[in-house]
Design a protein around this motif. Sequence first.
Motif, short mmCIF file in Angstrom:
data_model
loop_
_atom_site.label_atom_id
_atom_site.label_comp_id
_atom_site.label_asym_id
_atom_site.label_seq_id
_atom_site.Cartn_x
_atom_site.Cartn_y
_atom_site.Cartn_z
N ILE A 302 0.84 -1.21 0.00
CA ILE A 302 0.00 0.00 0.00
C ILE A 302 0.87 1.25 0.00
CG2 ILE A 302 -1.72 1.33 1.30
CD1 ILE A 302 -2.85 -1.39 2.26
N LEU A 303 1.98 1.22 0.76
CA LEU A 303 2.90 2.36 0.76
C LEU A 303 3.45 2.60 -0.65
CD1 LEU A 303 4.95 1.78 4.06
CD2 LEU A 303 3.22 3.55 3.64
N ASP A 304 3.72 1.52 -1.36
CA ASP A 304 4.21 1.63 -2.73
C ASP A 304 3.14 2.25 -3.63
OD1 ASP A 304 6.29 1.12 -4.70
OD2 ASP A 304 4.93 -0.40 -5.51
N GLU A 305 1.89 1.85 -3.42
CA GLU A 305 0.78 2.37 -4.23
C GLU A 305 0.57 3.87 -4.03
OE1 GLU A 305 -2.57 -0.01 -3.16
OE2 GLU A 305 -1.85 -1.81 -4.21
N ALA A 309 6.91 4.38 -0.38
CA ALA A 309 7.73 3.22 -0.01
C ALA A 309 9.20 3.59 0.23
CB ALA A 309 7.63 2.14 -1.08
N ASP A 310 9.65 4.69 -0.37
CA ASP A 310 11.07 5.05 -0.27
C ASP A 310 11.37 6.03 0.86
OD1 ASP A 310 11.65 3.42 -2.43
OD2 ASP A 310 11.29 5.03 -3.89
N LYS A 311 10.39 6.33 1.68
CA LYS A 311 10.62 7.29 2.77
C LYS A 311 11.51 6.69 3.86
CE LYS A 311 6.40 10.05 2.38
NZ LYS A 311 7.11 11.33 2.20
N PRO A 312 12.28 7.53 4.56
CA PRO A 312 13.04 7.02 5.71
C PRO A 312 12.10 6.32 6.68
CG PRO A 312 13.67 9.29 5.21
CD PRO A 312 12.48 8.96 4.34
N THR A 313 12.46 5.13 7.11
CA THR A 313 11.55 4.31 7.93
C THR A 313 12.29 3.63 9.08
OG1 THR A 313 10.21 3.83 5.95
CG2 THR A 313 9.91 2.38 7.85
N ILE A 314 11.61 3.57 10.22
CA ILE A 314 12.08 2.76 11.35
C ILE A 314 11.10 1.61 11.52
CG2 ILE A 314 12.53 2.66 13.83
CD1 ILE A 314 13.22 5.61 13.77
N MET A 315 11.61 0.37 11.50
CA MET A 315 10.75 -0.78 11.74
C MET A 315 10.62 -0.97 13.25
SD MET A 315 9.87 -1.85 8.75
CE MET A 315 9.10 -3.40 9.25
N VAL A 316 9.39 -0.88 13.75
CA VAL A 316 9.14 -0.99 15.19
C VAL A 316 8.41 -2.31 15.45
CG1 VAL A 316 8.14 0.11 17.22
CG2 VAL A 316 8.94 1.52 15.30
N PHE A 317 9.14 -3.31 15.92
CA PHE A 317 8.53 -4.62 16.21
C PHE A 317 7.95 -4.58 17.62
CE2 PHE A 317 11.71 -5.40 12.92
CZ PHE A 317 10.94 -6.09 11.98
N ASN A 318 6.62 -4.43 17.66
CA ASN A 318 5.90 -4.22 18.91
C ASN A 318 5.36 -5.54 19.49
OD1 ASN A 318 4.71 -2.71 20.99
ND2 ASN A 318 2.82 -2.42 19.83
N LYS A 319 4.87 -5.47 20.71
CA LYS A 319 4.23 -6.59 21.42
C LYS A 319 5.19 -7.74 21.72
CE LYS A 319 -0.42 -5.56 19.60
NZ LYS A 319 -1.70 -6.11 19.18
N ILE A 320 6.43 -7.40 22.08
CA ILE A 320 7.37 -8.46 22.44
C ILE A 320 6.92 -9.16 23.72
CG2 ILE A 320 9.36 -7.41 21.29
CD1 ILE A 320 10.30 -6.40 24.03
N ASP A 321 6.07 -8.48 24.51
CA ASP A 321 5.55 -9.09 25.74
C ASP A 321 4.61 -10.25 25.44
OD1 ASP A 321 3.99 -6.76 24.77
OD2 ASP A 321 2.52 -7.44 26.24
N ALA A 322 4.01 -10.22 24.24
CA ALA A 322 3.05 -11.26 23.86
C ALA A 322 3.67 -12.32 22.95
CB ALA A 322 1.84 -10.63 23.16
N TYR A 323 4.95 -12.15 22.61
CA TYR A 323 5.59 -13.09 21.68
C TYR A 323 5.83 -14.45 22.35
CZ TYR A 323 8.76 -15.14 18.30
OH TYR A 323 9.32 -15.98 17.38
N SER A 324 5.53 -15.49 21.63
CA SER A 324 5.79 -16.85 22.13
C SER A 324 6.27 -17.72 20.98
CB SER A 324 4.52 -17.45 22.75
OG SER A 324 3.50 -17.57 21.76
#
Length: 403
Positions: A302-305, A309-324
Amino acid sequence: MIETREAISEKAVLIGVITQHQDEKKSDEYLDELEFLTMTAGGVPVKRFVQKVEKPNPKTFLGTGKLEEVKSYIDAHGIGTAIFDDELSPAQLRNIENFLDCKILDRTNLILDIFASRAQTSSAKTQVELAQYQYLLPRLTRMWTHLDKQKGGIGMRGPGETEIETDRRIIREKIDLLKKKLKTIDKQMAVQRKNRGKMVRVALVGYTNVGKSTLMNVISKSEVFAEDKLFATLDTTVRKVVIKNIPFLLTDTVGFIRKLPTQLVESFKSTLDEVREADLLLHVVDISHPTFEDHIASVNKILDEIDSADKPTIMVFNKIDAYSHETIDEDDIITEKTKAHYTLEDWKKTWMSDLSTESIFISALNKDNLEDFKDLVYEEVKKIHIQRFPYNDFLYYEYKEEE
């Protein structure tokens, strides 16, 4: 706005297909999502029906035998609603409704219904209403199927068609009116964005229900509505945030979803403009979701559309408390280690380590790694800030902070 269904506990069956483009695993994932959508809308999913086909039947989506099976179950258990995981054509909708003799919804209709119930501001309501009418226009004939059962003869020639054409004209006029209203709203929002000055703009993007609003609340110390449901937030929220010595604008945007109706992408132009005009994207991911990689791909598509898509981006991997993850005994030499067995440390060593973008693992809910997250955002915003403002201005912010 078009009236939505009452949020009562409607019992519904869910229907999907396995095709050459959508294997059994993918079909299950989509139906899991459809189930969550159904519950968000106030329905109660009671059974799933899946058929393996080369491609959906152009007339009835499913084959006749599978439709018979669905009808038998619906009749036997008093089910009032059948929900299909793909957008149905007007002909499919009409034919299936005639065959099953119950309410038929498709994925698009269901998402539009949820959006309609969630819209709060004039802007969101207008955008949803436009999308609803655009969806409704080609499907008007199904509203007049009761006329098919009447005998022909004197006085029975064409009243249905006349009423349909009248309704089509009314809806087209309504669509034109809503488009004009949205143009006015878009202009107003563009002026608002312009009036914010040259301050750095940061936008939260991501799949629906990944914790964007919770993260917004934690960073900006505001009270943005957050709930464990799909599309809890429709209205764009902008807050001024200061980390250390740098102020910036943080925007919370509507969540994306797979098979997002095209009507909504078009209607929510002003919302997506917030993403288009952002200087930095915080792509929030629910790391605890089993198909989070697909979610990332859907958001990136969708970002590409929308040319973002080429904007500076930080990947934020959330909900590590719920990861199993599943564990393997050290002595087990038979079981092959798969992604289901990955720890967070394992994930960090995969493609995530090769990302050209910055990334971080957090829990917005428990505030785990939040200070590291703020430091990372600060450094990225600082780069943009220094490029945009004279160096003296940056020193001014630093000086004010020390005071």
